[in-house]
Design an enzyme around this catalytic site. Structure first.
Site, PDB file in Angstrom:
ATOM      1  N   SER A   1       0.825  -1.219   0.000  1.00 49.97           N
ATOM      2  CA  SER A   1       0.000   0.000   0.000  1.00 49.97           C
ATOM      3  C   SER A   1       0.864   1.276   0.000  1.00 49.97           C
ATOM      4  O   SER A   1       0.566   2.220  -0.748  1.00 49.97           O
ATOM      5  CB  SER A   1      -0.945   0.011   1.198  1.00 49.97           C
ATOM      6  OG  SER A   1      -1.927  -0.970   1.028  1.00 49.97           O
TER       7      SER A   1
ATOM      8  N   LYS B   1      -9.227  -4.365  11.731  1.00 49.94           N
ATOM      9  CA  LYS B   1     -10.353  -3.867  10.933  1.00 49.94           C
ATOM     10  C   LYS B   1     -11.662  -3.858  11.727  1.00 49.94           C
ATOM     11  O   LYS B   1     -12.524  -3.027  11.489  1.00 49.94           O
ATOM     12  CB  LYS B   1     -10.514  -4.698   9.655  1.00 49.94           C
ATOM     13  CG  LYS B   1      -9.410  -4.418   8.646  1.00 49.94           C
ATOM     14  CD  LYS B   1      -9.623  -5.149   7.334  1.00 49.94           C
ATOM     15  CE  LYS B   1      -8.495  -4.857   6.369  1.00 49.94           C
ATOM     16  NZ  LYS B   1      -8.645  -5.533   5.086  1.00 49.94           N
TER      17      LYS B   1
ATOM     18  N   ASN C   1     -11.606  -0.261   7.021  1.00 51.05           N
ATOM     19  CA  ASN C   1     -10.210  -0.323   6.568  1.00 51.05           C
ATOM     20  C   ASN C   1      -9.669   1.074   6.274  1.00 51.05           C
ATOM     21  O   ASN C   1      -8.501   1.227   5.938  1.00 51.05           O
ATOM     22  CB  ASN C   1     -10.064  -1.222   5.330  1.00 51.05           C
ATOM     23  CG  ASN C   1     -10.633  -0.583   4.091  1.00 51.05           C
ATOM     24  OD1 ASN C   1     -11.600   0.173   4.171  1.00 51.05           O
ATOM     25  ND2 ASN C   1     -10.033  -0.859   2.950  1.00 51.05           N
TER      26      ASN C   1
ATOM     27  N   ASP D   1     -13.009  -2.077   1.196  1.00 53.47           N
ATOM     28  CA  ASP D   1     -12.688  -3.429   0.700  1.00 53.47           C
ATOM     29  C   ASP D   1     -13.832  -3.987  -0.154  1.00 53.47           C
ATOM     30  O   ASP D   1     -13.598  -4.619  -1.189  1.00 53.47           O
ATOM     31  CB  ASP D   1     -12.446  -4.390   1.872  1.00 53.47           C
ATOM     32  CG  ASP D   1     -11.046  -4.262   2.457  1.00 53.47           C
ATOM     33  OD1 ASP D   1     -10.130  -3.820   1.744  1.00 53.47           O
ATOM     34  OD2 ASP D   1     -10.872  -4.609   3.644  1.00 53.47           O
TER      35      ASP D   1
ATOM     36  N   ASN E   1     -16.218 -22.162   5.584  1.00 51.45           N
ATOM     37  CA  ASN E   1     -15.041 -21.790   6.366  1.00 51.45           C
ATOM     38  C   ASN E   1     -14.535 -22.984   7.146  1.00 51.45           C
ATOM     39  O   ASN E   1     -15.311 -23.892   7.478  1.00 51.45           O
ATOM     40  CB  ASN E   1     -15.398 -20.641   7.326  1.00 51.45           C
ATOM     41  CG  ASN E   1     -14.155 -19.976   7.889  1.00 51.45           C
ATOM     42  OD1 ASN E   1     -13.213 -19.696   7.143  1.00 51.45           O
ATOM     43  ND2 ASN E   1     -14.132 -19.720   9.180  1.00 51.45           N
TER      44      ASN E   1
ATOM     45  N   TYR F   1      -2.902 -12.101  -3.671  1.00 48.50           N
ATOM     46  CA  TYR F   1      -2.295 -11.445  -4.843  1.00 48.50           C
ATOM     47  C   TYR F   1      -0.805 -11.718  -4.966  1.00 48.50           C
ATOM     48  O   TYR F   1      -0.156 -11.201  -5.866  1.00 48.50           O
ATOM     49  CB  TYR F   1      -2.598  -9.930  -4.844  1.00 48.50           C
ATOM     50  CG  TYR F   1      -2.225  -9.223  -3.569  1.00 48.50           C
ATOM     51  CD1 TYR F   1      -3.174  -9.037  -2.573  1.00 48.50           C
ATOM     52  CD2 TYR F   1      -0.929  -8.776  -3.353  1.00 48.50           C
ATOM     53  CE1 TYR F   1      -2.845  -8.413  -1.390  1.00 48.50           C
ATOM     54  CE2 TYR F   1      -0.584  -8.141  -2.177  1.00 48.50           C
ATOM     55  CZ  TYR F   1      -1.555  -7.965  -1.199  1.00 48.50           C
ATOM     56  OH  TYR F   1      -1.209  -7.345  -0.019  1.00 48.50           O
TER      57      TYR F   1
HETATM   58  P1  NAP Z   1      -8.320 -13.213   8.396  1.00 51.62           P
HETATM   59  O1  NAP Z   1      -9.344 -12.284   8.949  1.00 51.62           O
HETATM   60  O2  NAP Z   1      -7.152 -13.605   9.247  1.00 51.62           O
HETATM   61  O3  NAP Z   1      -9.088 -14.557   7.915  1.00 51.62           O
HETATM   62  C1  NAP Z   1      -8.379 -15.668   7.432  1.00 51.62           C
HETATM   63  C2  NAP Z   1      -9.342 -16.682   6.827  1.00 51.62           C
HETATM   64  O4  NAP Z   1      -8.569 -17.733   6.239  1.00 51.62           O
HETATM   65  C3  NAP Z   1     -10.264 -17.325   7.851  1.00 51.62           C
HETATM   66  O5  NAP Z   1     -11.498 -17.610   7.234  1.00 51.62           O
HETATM   67  C4  NAP Z   1      -9.508 -18.628   8.180  1.00 51.62           C
HETATM   68  O6  NAP Z   1     -10.346 -19.648   8.656  1.00 51.62           O
HETATM   69  C5  NAP Z   1      -8.986 -18.987   6.814  1.00 51.62           C
HETATM   70  N1  NAP Z   1      -7.813 -19.878   6.849  1.00 51.62           N
HETATM   71  C6  NAP Z   1      -6.547 -19.573   7.184  1.00 51.62           C
HETATM   72  N2  NAP Z   1      -5.750 -20.647   7.077  1.00 51.62           N
HETATM   73  C7  NAP Z   1      -6.541 -21.667   6.672  1.00 51.62           C
HETATM   74  C8  NAP Z   1      -6.321 -23.047   6.389  1.00 51.62           C
HETATM   75  N3  NAP Z   1      -5.119 -23.620   6.509  1.00 51.62           N
HETATM   76  N4  NAP Z   1      -7.356 -23.799   5.963  1.00 51.62           N
HETATM   77  C9  NAP Z   1      -8.591 -23.253   5.840  1.00 51.62           C
HETATM   78  N5  NAP Z   1      -8.869 -21.955   6.095  1.00 51.62           N
HETATM   79  C10 NAP Z   1      -7.856 -21.175   6.513  1.00 51.62           C
HETATM   80  O7  NAP Z   1      -7.674 -12.637   7.087  1.00 51.62           O
HETATM   81  P2  NAP Z   1      -8.376 -11.700   5.961  1.00 51.62           P
HETATM   82  O8  NAP Z   1      -8.060 -10.286   6.213  1.00 51.62           O
HETATM   83  O9  NAP Z   1      -9.786 -12.111   5.843  1.00 51.62           O
HETATM   84  O10 NAP Z   1      -7.544 -12.137   4.656  1.00 51.62           O
HETATM   85  C11 NAP Z   1      -7.761 -13.391   4.016  1.00 51.62           C
HETATM   86  C12 NAP Z   1      -6.952 -13.436   2.723  1.00 51.62           C
HETATM   87  O11 NAP Z   1      -7.410 -12.421   1.830  1.00 51.62           O
HETATM   88  C13 NAP Z   1      -5.451 -13.178   2.914  1.00 51.62           C
HETATM   89  O12 NAP Z   1      -4.743 -14.005   2.032  1.00 51.62           O
HETATM   90  C14 NAP Z   1      -5.269 -11.732   2.517  1.00 51.62           C
HETATM   91  O13 NAP Z   1      -3.981 -11.472   2.001  1.00 51.62           O
HETATM   92  C15 NAP Z   1      -6.323 -11.599   1.418  1.00 51.62           C
HETATM   93  N6  NAP Z   1      -6.816 -10.222   1.291  1.00 51.62           N
HETATM   94  C16 NAP Z   1      -6.715  -9.626   0.083  1.00 51.62           C
HETATM   95  C17 NAP Z   1      -7.175  -8.334  -0.086  1.00 51.62           C
HETATM   96  C18 NAP Z   1      -7.061  -7.693  -1.422  1.00 51.62           C
HETATM   97  O14 NAP Z   1      -7.281  -6.476  -1.499  1.00 51.62           O
HETATM   98  N7  NAP Z   1      -6.762  -8.437  -2.463  1.00 51.62           N
HETATM   99  C19 NAP Z   1      -7.753  -7.636   0.979  1.00 51.62           C
HETATM  100  C20 NAP Z   1      -7.859  -8.276   2.220  1.00 51.62           C
HETATM  101  C21 NAP Z   1      -7.365  -9.585   2.361  1.00 51.62           C
HETATM  102  P3  NAP Z   1     -10.715 -19.769  10.229  1.00 51.62           P
HETATM  103  O15 NAP Z   1     -11.845 -18.813  10.473  1.00 51.62           O
HETATM  104  O16 NAP Z   1     -11.084 -21.192  10.406  1.00 51.62           O
HETATM  105  O17 NAP Z   1      -9.465 -19.398  11.005  1.00 51.62           O
END
Ligand code: NAP
Length: 282
Positions: A12, A61, A82, A97, A146, A221
């Site tokens: 960012s 967040k 965010n 987002d 999930n 990404y």
């Molecule tokens: P978060 O709040 O920490 O949530 C993580 C999610 O991933 C939860 O649903 C978690 O499940 C699941 N998870 C993690 N490891 C796992 C595994 N081994 N098997 C199954 N499920 C698993 O993170 P977030 O902010 O939502 O981000 C999630 C992803 O989106 C990240 O990769 C992040 O980089 C990406 N992202 C991208 C953008 C973009 O602008 N492109 C923006 C935000 C996030 P549980 O609930 O069971 O723990």
């Protein structure tokens, strides 16, 4: 400013600074790693200084909402902010987002949400924004899967309090296979497949099930082509990674802070360069 903890590899700062410089705005986008106990103090510190505002990222967040003076109704329904905008000494929270996700989905992948079915994997902060965005724009049915079923159930309940066409399942549920096969859109909002993460090289479900002609959207990404996206292309599905979402949520935040039209092309190119130079350093 970007507030989160830890703040390892965020790109960012690179694309926000590129936008500020492009418009010759005399401002600097900095990062502030804030350990959990110090979040209220860090947000309060924005009130006094010469700040336009901040981005808030993992893990704040949801908790940042509690320390602001006001929250935009859309961010309040999503339950996460965010972006913080400073107006005098008042701090307002927004969620860009969902905008970044929905705009990339429609404009970069040409997806028509109304009446399409979707499977959303994950129930964290990113999935919350996607779930509210998809439901608002008429995706039906929407299934949220999930690893931790209770989180998927809680998100489905928040998106559609009356039940309706939003449902929850565990990612381990054998019924996931049929949902994958039937979905017009599959969104990965888990961290599975992320470079240098614990699940690098993996996909969130059996990729043999991907339906030709569907759209597979991976919010991850880095790498640009995750194992899920590579499999989607092999299956004859359309594939879109998360970089456009990142840039478009940032562009919307930029507009809220500066009230100027964001140079989105400049921001996208800067984000690609920042990712390439991170890769070259490793
Ligand atoms: P978060 O709040 O920490 O949530 C993580 C999610 O991933 C939860 O649903 C978690 O499940 C699941 N998870 C993690 N490891 C796992 C595994 N081994 N098997 C199954 N499920 C698993 O993170 P977030 O902010 O939502 O981000 C999630 C992803 O989106 C990240 O990769 C992040 O980089 C990406 N992202 C991208 C953008 C973009 O602008 N492109 C923006 C935000 C996030 P549980 O609930 O069971 O723990």
């Amino acid at each position: 400013m970007l507030i989160g903890y830890p703040l390892g590899h965020s790109i960012s700062p690179a694309f926000q600074q590129a936008a500020l410089d492009h418009l010759a705005l005399p401002a600097e986008y900095t990062t502030m790693p804030v350990p959990p106990r110090r979040l209220p103090e860090a947000l309060n510190g924005l009130r006094g200084g010469e700040f336009l505002g901040a981005n808030v990222t993992i893990p704040y967040k949801e908790t940042a909402l509690l320390h602001l003076d006001g929250v935009d109704p859309w961010a309040a329904s999503i339950g996460a902010v965010n972006t913080v905008v400073k107006d005098g000494s008042t701090l307002m929270g927004y969620n860009t987002d969902a905008y970044g996700f929905m705009t990339s989905l429609k404009e970069k992948a040409g997806f028509e949400p109304r009446g399409s079915s979707a499977l959303l994997l994950g129930a964290g902060g990113a999935a919350r924004a996607a779930a509210f965005g998809l439901a608002r724009e008429g995706v039906t049915p929407l299934t949220i899967a999930n690893r931790t079923l209770a989180r998927a159930q809680s998100l489905a309940g928040a998106v559609s309090p009356g039940g309706g066409s939003v449902s929850a399942m565990a990612m381990q549920d054998p019924a996931l296979a049929a949902t994958v096969r039937n979905a017009d859109l599959i969104v990965n909002a888990t961290s599975i497949g992320m470079r240098h993460g614990p699940d690098e090289g993996a996909a969130p479900f059996d990729v043999q099930l991907i339906k030709p002609g569907s759209l597979v959207y991976d919010m991850v990404y880095t790498p640009a082509e995750t194992p899920l996206l590579a499999a989607a292309k092999r299956a004859g599905a359309q594939a879109l990674g998360g970089l456009w979402m990142l840039v478009l949520q940032g562009a919307a935040a930029f507009e809220l802070w500066t009230r100027k039209s964001p140079p989105v092309g400049v921001m996208y190119r800067a984000s690609q360069e920042a990712l390439a130079s991170q890769e070259a350093r490793k």
